[in-house]
Scaffold this motif. Structure first.
Motif, PDB file in Angstrom:
ATOM      1  N   THR A 517       0.853  -1.200   0.000  1.00  0.00           N
ATOM      2  CA  THR A 517       0.000   0.000   0.000  1.00  0.00           C
ATOM      3  C   THR A 517       0.881   1.239   0.000  1.00  0.00           C
ATOM      4  OG1 THR A 517      -1.746  -1.133   1.229  1.00  0.00           O
ATOM      5  CG2 THR A 517      -1.799   1.272   1.226  1.00  0.00           C
ATOM      6  N   ILE A 518       0.519   2.195  -0.833  1.00  0.00           N
ATOM      7  CA  ILE A 518       1.194   3.486  -0.834  1.00  0.00           C
ATOM      8  C   ILE A 518       0.141   4.570  -0.652  1.00  0.00           C
ATOM      9  CG2 ILE A 518       3.192   2.807  -2.193  1.00  0.00           C
ATOM     10  CD1 ILE A 518       1.848   3.844  -4.661  1.00  0.00           C
ATOM     11  N   HIS A 519       0.571   5.677  -0.031  1.00  0.00           N
ATOM     12  CA  HIS A 519      -0.313   6.804   0.229  1.00  0.00           C
ATOM     13  C   HIS A 519       0.249   8.050  -0.449  1.00  0.00           C
ATOM     14  CE1 HIS A 519      -0.926   3.941   3.542  1.00  0.00           C
ATOM     15  NE2 HIS A 519      -2.168   4.398   3.611  1.00  0.00           N
ATOM     16  N   ALA A 520      -0.640   9.028  -0.640  1.00  0.00           N
ATOM     17  CA  ALA A 520      -0.228  10.254  -1.319  1.00  0.00           C
ATOM     18  C   ALA A 520       0.870  10.968  -0.546  1.00  0.00           C
ATOM     19  CB  ALA A 520      -1.428  11.177  -1.509  1.00  0.00           C
ATOM     20  N   GLU A 521       0.841  10.849   0.790  1.00  0.00           N
ATOM     21  CA  GLU A 521       1.846  11.548   1.586  1.00  0.00           C
ATOM     22  C   GLU A 521       3.116  10.725   1.783  1.00  0.00           C
ATOM     23  OE1 GLU A 521      -1.231   9.830   4.532  1.00  0.00           O
ATOM     24  OE2 GLU A 521      -1.149  10.670   2.511  1.00  0.00           O
ATOM     25  N   ASP A 522       3.166   9.518   1.207  1.00  0.00           N
ATOM     26  CA  ASP A 522       4.359   8.694   1.355  1.00  0.00           C
ATOM     27  C   ASP A 522       5.551   9.348   0.663  1.00  0.00           C
ATOM     28  OD1 ASP A 522       3.129   6.779   2.838  1.00  0.00           O
ATOM     29  OD2 ASP A 522       2.808   5.379   1.193  1.00  0.00           O
ATOM     30  N   TYR A 523       6.713   9.095   1.206  1.00  0.00           N
ATOM     31  CA  TYR A 523       7.921   9.667   0.629  1.00  0.00           C
ATOM     32  C   TYR A 523       9.108   8.770   0.965  1.00  0.00           C
ATOM     33  CZ  TYR A 523       8.670  11.231   5.435  1.00  0.00           C
ATOM     34  OH  TYR A 523       8.825  11.267   6.792  1.00  0.00           O
ATOM     35  N   VAL A 524      10.149   8.965   0.226  1.00  0.00           N
ATOM     36  CA  VAL A 524      11.443   8.355   0.503  1.00  0.00           C
ATOM     37  C   VAL A 524      12.444   9.498   0.508  1.00  0.00           C
ATOM     38  CG1 VAL A 524      13.203   6.719  -0.237  1.00  0.00           C
ATOM     39  CG2 VAL A 524      10.783   6.225  -0.646  1.00  0.00           C
ATOM     40  N   THR A 525      13.187   9.615   1.589  1.00  0.00           N
ATOM     41  CA  THR A 525      14.172  10.683   1.682  1.00  0.00           C
ATOM     42  C   THR A 525      15.480  10.107   2.189  1.00  0.00           C
ATOM     43  OG1 THR A 525      14.599  12.907   2.527  1.00  0.00           O
ATOM     44  CG2 THR A 525      13.567  11.365   4.035  1.00  0.00           C
ATOM     45  N   ALA A 526      16.560  10.732   1.777  1.00  0.00           N
ATOM     46  CA  ALA A 526      17.887  10.284   2.201  1.00  0.00           C
ATOM     47  C   ALA A 526      18.659  11.485   2.726  1.00  0.00           C
ATOM     48  CB  ALA A 526      18.637   9.636   1.041  1.00  0.00           C
ATOM     49  N   ARG A 527      19.467  11.246   3.744  1.00  0.00           N
ATOM     50  CA  ARG A 527      20.289  12.293   4.345  1.00  0.00           C
ATOM     51  C   ARG A 527      21.701  11.752   4.538  1.00  0.00           C
ATOM     52  NH1 ARG A 527      20.047  16.954   7.198  1.00  0.00           N
ATOM     53  NH2 ARG A 527      17.815  17.098   6.825  1.00  0.00           N
ATOM     54  N   VAL A 528      22.675  12.598   4.201  1.00  0.00           N
ATOM     55  CA  VAL A 528      24.067  12.221   4.389  1.00  0.00           C
ATOM     56  C   VAL A 528      24.645  13.083   5.507  1.00  0.00           C
ATOM     57  CG1 VAL A 528      24.846  13.818   2.578  1.00  0.00           C
ATOM     58  CG2 VAL A 528      26.322  11.916   3.292  1.00  0.00           C
ATOM     59  N   THR A 529      25.382  12.441   6.430  1.00  0.00           N
ATOM     60  CA  THR A 529      26.016  13.148   7.545  1.00  0.00           C
ATOM     61  C   THR A 529      27.474  12.724   7.618  1.00  0.00           C
ATOM     62  OG1 THR A 529      23.941  13.235   8.793  1.00  0.00           O
ATOM     63  CG2 THR A 529      25.982  13.556  10.028  1.00  0.00           C
ATOM     64  N   ILE A 530      28.366  13.721   7.648  1.00  0.00           N
ATOM     65  CA  ILE A 530      29.791  13.483   7.849  1.00  0.00           C
ATOM     66  C   ILE A 530      30.172  14.155   9.160  1.00  0.00           C
ATOM     67  CG2 ILE A 530      32.113  13.853   6.950  1.00  0.00           C
ATOM     68  CD1 ILE A 530      30.878  14.018   4.155  1.00  0.00           C
ATOM     69  N   SER A 531      30.763  13.420  10.091  1.00  0.00           N
ATOM     70  CA  SER A 531      31.104  13.996  11.391  1.00  0.00           C
ATOM     71  C   SER A 531      32.442  13.436  11.856  1.00  0.00           C
ATOM     72  CB  SER A 531      30.012  13.707  12.425  1.00  0.00           C
ATOM     73  OG  SER A 531      29.854  12.315  12.610  1.00  0.00           O
ATOM     74  N   SER A 532      33.117  14.275  12.687  1.00  0.00           N
ATOM     75  CA  SER A 532      34.416  13.843  13.201  1.00  0.00           C
ATOM     76  C   SER A 532      34.809  14.711  14.376  1.00  0.00           C
ATOM     77  CB  SER A 532      35.482  13.952  12.108  1.00  0.00           C
ATOM     78  OG  SER A 532      36.768  13.677  12.646  1.00  0.00           O
ATOM     79  N   PRO A 533      35.366  14.113  15.471  1.00  0.00           N
ATOM     80  CA  PRO A 533      36.020  14.936  16.494  1.00  0.00           C
ATOM     81  C   PRO A 533      37.221  15.630  15.847  1.00  0.00           C
ATOM     82  CG  PRO A 533      35.685  12.685  17.246  1.00  0.00           C
ATOM     83  CD  PRO A 533      35.414  12.692  15.778  1.00  0.00           C
ATOM     84  N   LEU A 534      37.503  16.863  16.264  1.00  0.00           N
ATOM     85  CA  LEU A 534      38.581  17.570  15.587  1.00  0.00           C
ATOM     86  C   LEU A 534      39.245  18.569  16.512  1.00  0.00           C
ATOM     87  CD1 LEU A 534      37.152  20.534  14.952  1.00  0.00           C
ATOM     88  CD2 LEU A 534      36.053  19.184  13.192  1.00  0.00           C
ATOM     89  N   GLU A 535      40.438  18.957  16.136  1.00  0.00           N
ATOM     90  CA  GLU A 535      41.126  20.065  16.771  1.00  0.00           C
ATOM     91  C   GLU A 535      40.964  21.270  15.861  1.00  0.00           C
ATOM     92  OE1 GLU A 535      45.127  19.018  17.483  1.00  0.00           O
ATOM     93  OE2 GLU A 535      44.656  17.523  19.008  1.00  0.00           O
ATOM     94  N   VAL A 536      40.505  22.394  16.443  1.00  0.00           N
ATOM     95  CA  VAL A 536      40.179  23.545  15.619  1.00  0.00           C
ATOM     96  C   VAL A 536      41.175  24.668  15.843  1.00  0.00           C
ATOM     97  CG1 VAL A 536      37.732  23.042  15.532  1.00  0.00           C
ATOM     98  CG2 VAL A 536      38.618  24.409  17.398  1.00  0.00           C
ATOM     99  N   VAL A 537      41.430  25.398  14.783  1.00  0.00           N
ATOM    100  CA  VAL A 537      42.176  26.641  14.858  1.00  0.00           C
ATOM    101  C   VAL A 537      41.148  27.736  14.692  1.00  0.00           C
ATOM    102  CG1 VAL A 537      43.980  28.060  13.830  1.00  0.00           C
ATOM    103  CG2 VAL A 537      44.232  25.564  13.899  1.00  0.00           C
ATOM    104  N   VAL A 538      40.813  28.395  15.796  1.00  0.00           N
ATOM    105  CA  VAL A 538      39.694  29.328  15.799  1.00  0.00           C
ATOM    106  C   VAL A 538      40.189  30.734  15.540  1.00  0.00           C
ATOM    107  CG1 VAL A 538      37.769  30.234  17.137  1.00  0.00           C
ATOM    108  CG2 VAL A 538      38.469  27.856  17.409  1.00  0.00           C
ATOM    109  N   GLY A 539      39.575  31.448  14.621  1.00  0.00           N
ATOM    110  CA  GLY A 539      39.858  32.853  14.404  1.00  0.00           C
ATOM    111  C   GLY A 539      39.057  33.695  15.371  1.00  0.00           C
ATOM    112  N   THR A 540      39.275  35.022  15.296  1.00  0.00           N
ATOM    113  CA  THR A 540      38.553  35.936  16.182  1.00  0.00           C
ATOM    114  C   THR A 540      37.059  35.862  15.892  1.00  0.00           C
ATOM    115  OG1 THR A 540      40.439  37.417  16.290  1.00  0.00           O
ATOM    116  CG2 THR A 540      38.291  38.332  16.888  1.00  0.00           C
ATOM    117  N   ALA A 541      36.279  35.737  16.955  1.00  0.00           N
ATOM    118  CA  ALA A 541      34.818  35.673  16.808  1.00  0.00           C
ATOM    119  C   ALA A 541      34.194  36.490  17.927  1.00  0.00           C
ATOM    120  CB  ALA A 541      34.328  34.230  16.865  1.00  0.00           C
ATOM    121  N   THR A 542      33.194  37.288  17.584  1.00  0.00           N
ATOM    122  CA  THR A 542      32.515  38.149  18.552  1.00  0.00           C
ATOM    123  C   THR A 542      31.035  37.798  18.589  1.00  0.00           C
ATOM    124  OG1 THR A 542      34.072  39.957  18.175  1.00  0.00           O
ATOM    125  CG2 THR A 542      31.954  40.535  19.160  1.00  0.00           C
TER     126      THR A 542
END
Length: 683
Positions: A517-542
């Motif tokens: 069974t399929i409905h009008a509101e049915d959908y298929v969606t895909a999401r890609v996520t790239i993540s990593s712990p990191l060491e950052v070099v932070v510039g000036t931020a206010t």
């Protein structure tokens, strides 16, 4: 006792009055007056004066706490608003990129092509059943002249003007005819009986050659001969001309001797007539095929229209019932009743919204059935003109069918992700980003009640490619299914980190065998996520801190601000960040302009980074306390009934060195106004 001759008048008695010198007022008043004179003379002699009393003078303090705000690391991350910097559930600061690849909805597939069906049906031959006219009887004396009881051999003719036939005025007969009946009660045999049937109105013989009764008609016999009228147009006024011959004979009596003739119709089929038309019933069935490769078991219609068109080309009124059994509303098949007058047409529009479509035909191609029952009532006793070529036209046009849900067996269908480019925005200040422990997560969400397969390729503009294939389980809108593809082997793909990744592939559903069974509101969606712990070099931020407020009691506040000895603003900044920080404190009576146009600015005040170890994680906070003297103009900020304060905080950057920011890091800003003023007793 002797009474004097004259009465003596007594002398008034004198009241004793005190002397003035002896009175109390004189005695003490003179003493007081004398004392005053003595004091006055004394003061005059020593030349002394009386001074007005004076109040004492001292100083006191007024303290107004204005700032006490702690900014935790999650809030700081939110305020500096750098793309990709987030905090995970463990409190670790990570670089994270997440983007929805695409969403494919099935509503475009929940439609069918417009379909139509039609029926053209002629009236055809009409069956009429004329009643038999009354027979005509001729007495013997009107036919022959007997000699005594003897009837000589002779020939004779009889003309029978049959009564007008009341069931039709005229008719063109396609099949059927009339029986000519002779009843011989003459007492003698008739060895020859010939007859002609004449159409009196049309003055034409219906028998091109006379017909005969083979062998004649014996005494007391009743016999008939059938005359076919097929292909003939006849009126309702007929004449029977009979020629007979008798060999003669002797009768015992001449009484009650006669010969009768009659006509009797069998069932007549007419192609045209003006007649009493009996009830005519037309039961027609048609259908139209749906052949899109899918087998529909049941479908709920969101929209759609049926247009029923009927044309009645006859002169007869028709009652028509249209029946579409594949469309039901609350379990009741779709039917419509129409009454169509003669020589007219009608259109009926039916909104199919809310109907259920359940084809009775489950074999491919599926046939959508349509039945039409047309009933023409008998016209009797009136007559009507009919013609076999009178046409009845029916059509059903089904259009704009859109289903809100569809249950059936579906052929494999693809939902494609075609060359979707996704930009990866690296946060400002990143330098030589290393994603050694990075992971890529593909999340597929499916709400269709169909199993599927995902085949997807991810390509970076750094020349690297990833390819994944994964089965997708069934889901629903209420409970979507989630499929995850986790890849932790990304060292080659993410070094260097691509600025653009391209996603290409498809999700396929349906196997041509399994129902779903399929409905009008049915959908298929895909999401890609790239993540990593990191060491950052932070510039000036206010970033701007929050605005807080303090109510200042205004009774005699101007007397305080006008008698200030000293006013100070004491700050305490605590920094638990691996970055140096600068804090400016803004004060104003207007919260709307406190950032752009503050009345007083304290600072900026700098504080060093927290103490951190070799791993870049802060282990101990750094604090700085500052006392800022406020001048006579600045202290007037207290004359605002509500005094607003906020902070403008600048992270000074890591100086090009990588640091680790922890979710437990923070900044604390505290500030107090202290006022020392003179109190002289007048307020």
């Amino acid at each position: 006792m002797t009474e004097s001759s004259a009465t003596a008048i007594p002398r008034p008695r004198r009241r004793n009055r005190p002397a003035i010198a002896d009175s109390f007022l004189v005695k003490y008043g003179l003493k007081i007056l004398l004392a005053i004179i003595v004091i006055f003379v004394f003061l005059t002699m020593v030349q002394c004066s009386i001074k007005k009393p004076e109040s004492p003078t001292w100083t006191t303090n007024l303290t107004v706490p204005l700032v006490n705000r702690t900014y935790l690391m999650p809030e700081i991350i939110d305020k500096i608003d750098q793309p990709g910097i987030t905090m995970d559930s463990t409190g670790e600061i990570v670089f994270s990129y997440s983007e929805e690849i695409d969403t494919v909805r099935v509503d475009d597939d929940l439609n069918t092509s417009d379909i139509s069906t039609s029926i053209d049906e002629t009236l055809g031959a009409v069956i009429i059943r004329p009643s038999a006219p009354a027979p005509v009887t001729v007495d013997l004396e009107d036919i022959l002249t007997p000699v005594g009881n003897d009837i000589p051999a002779c020939s004779f003719d009889v003309t029978n003007n049959m009564p007008v036939i009341e069931d039709y005025s005229w008719a063109t007969i396609s099949s059927g005819g009339i029986y000519i009946v002779i009843v011989n009660d003459l007492g003698v045999n008739l060895d020859t009986v010939l007859f002609d049937v004449l159409d009196v109105i049309n003055s034409v013989s219906l028998t091109p050659t006379p017909l005969s009764f083979p062998g004649g008609v014996g005494v007391g016999d009743r016999d008939s001969v059938f005359l076919s009228l097929s292909g003939k147009t006849v009126s309702n006024t007929l004449q029977l001309q009979i020629h007979c011959h008798t060999p003669g004979g002797t009768v015992l009596t001449l009484a009650d001797k006669s010969m009768a003739s009659a006509a009797a119709f069998n069932t007549i089929s007419v192609t045209a007539a003006e007649a009493k038309i009996p009830e005519i019933v037309k039961n027609l069935t048609t259908g139209v095929a749906i052949d899109d490769g899918n087998t529909i078991m049941s479908a709920d219609l969101e929209s759609g229209t049926v247009i029923l068109s009927l044309t009645n080309g006859s002169e007869l009124e028709a009652d028509v019932d249209v029946y579409l059994p594949d469309f039901t509303l609350d379990g009741v098949p779709l039917t419509r009743h129409l009454t169509i007058a003669g020589n007219s047409y009608d259109n009926v529009f039916i909104d199919l919204s809310g109907y259920t479509f359940e084809p009775l035909d489950q074999a491919l191609p599926q046939n959508v059935a349509c039945s039409v029952l047309a009933v023409i009532d008998s016209t009797g006793p009136a007559m009507a003109v009919v013609d076999a070529s009178d046409n009845f036209h029916f059509s059903a046009d089904i259009s704009d069918l859109a289903f809100s849900s569809l249950t059936g067996v579906f052929e494999p269908t693809e939902a494609a992700f075609d060359n979707i480019d996704l930009d990866i925005d690296l946060p400002k200040g990143f330098d030589s980003l290393q994603l050694v422990n990075a992971e890529l997560l593909l999340e597929i969400e499916n709400t269709a009640d169909l199993t599927g397969e995902l085949d997807i390729t991810v390509t970076g503009n750094n020349g690297q490619t990833l390819h994944y294939v994964k089965n997708i389980p069934t889901g629903s809108v209420a409970e979507p299914s989630y499929t995850y593809i986790l890849d932790t082997n990304l060292a080659a793909f993410l070094n260097p980190v691509p600025s653009v990744i391209t996603v290409d592939g498809a999700a396929s559903f349906g196997d041509g065998a399994t129902a779903g069974t399929i409905h009008a509101e049915d959908y298929v969606t895909a999401r890609v996520t790239i993540s990593s712990p990191l060491e950052v070099v932070v510039g000036t931020a206010t970033f701007d801190g929050d605005v807080s407020s303090e109510e200042i009691e205004q009774d005699d506040i101007d007397l305080i601000t006008d008698h200030v000895v000293e006013a100070t603003f004491t700050t305490n900044i605590i920094n638990h960040l691996p970055l140096g920080t600068t804090v400016a404190i803004h004060l104003s009576g207007d919260s709307a302009t406190i950032y752009a146009d503050p009345e007083v600015v304290i600072g900026p005040i700098s504080v060093d980074a927290g103490v951190f170890g070799p791993d870049g994680v802060v282990t101990e906070a750094t604090a700085t306390e500052n006392i800022v003297v406020l001048d006579s103009i600045e202290i007037q900020v207290l004359e605002n009934p509500i005094l607003y304060s906020t902070q403008v905080i600048t992270l000074n950057g890591s100086g090009g060195q990588p640091v680790k920011i922890s979710g437990t890091d923070y900044i604390v800003a505290q500030g107090v106004i202290s006022v020392e003023y003179i109190f002289d007793g007048e307020f």
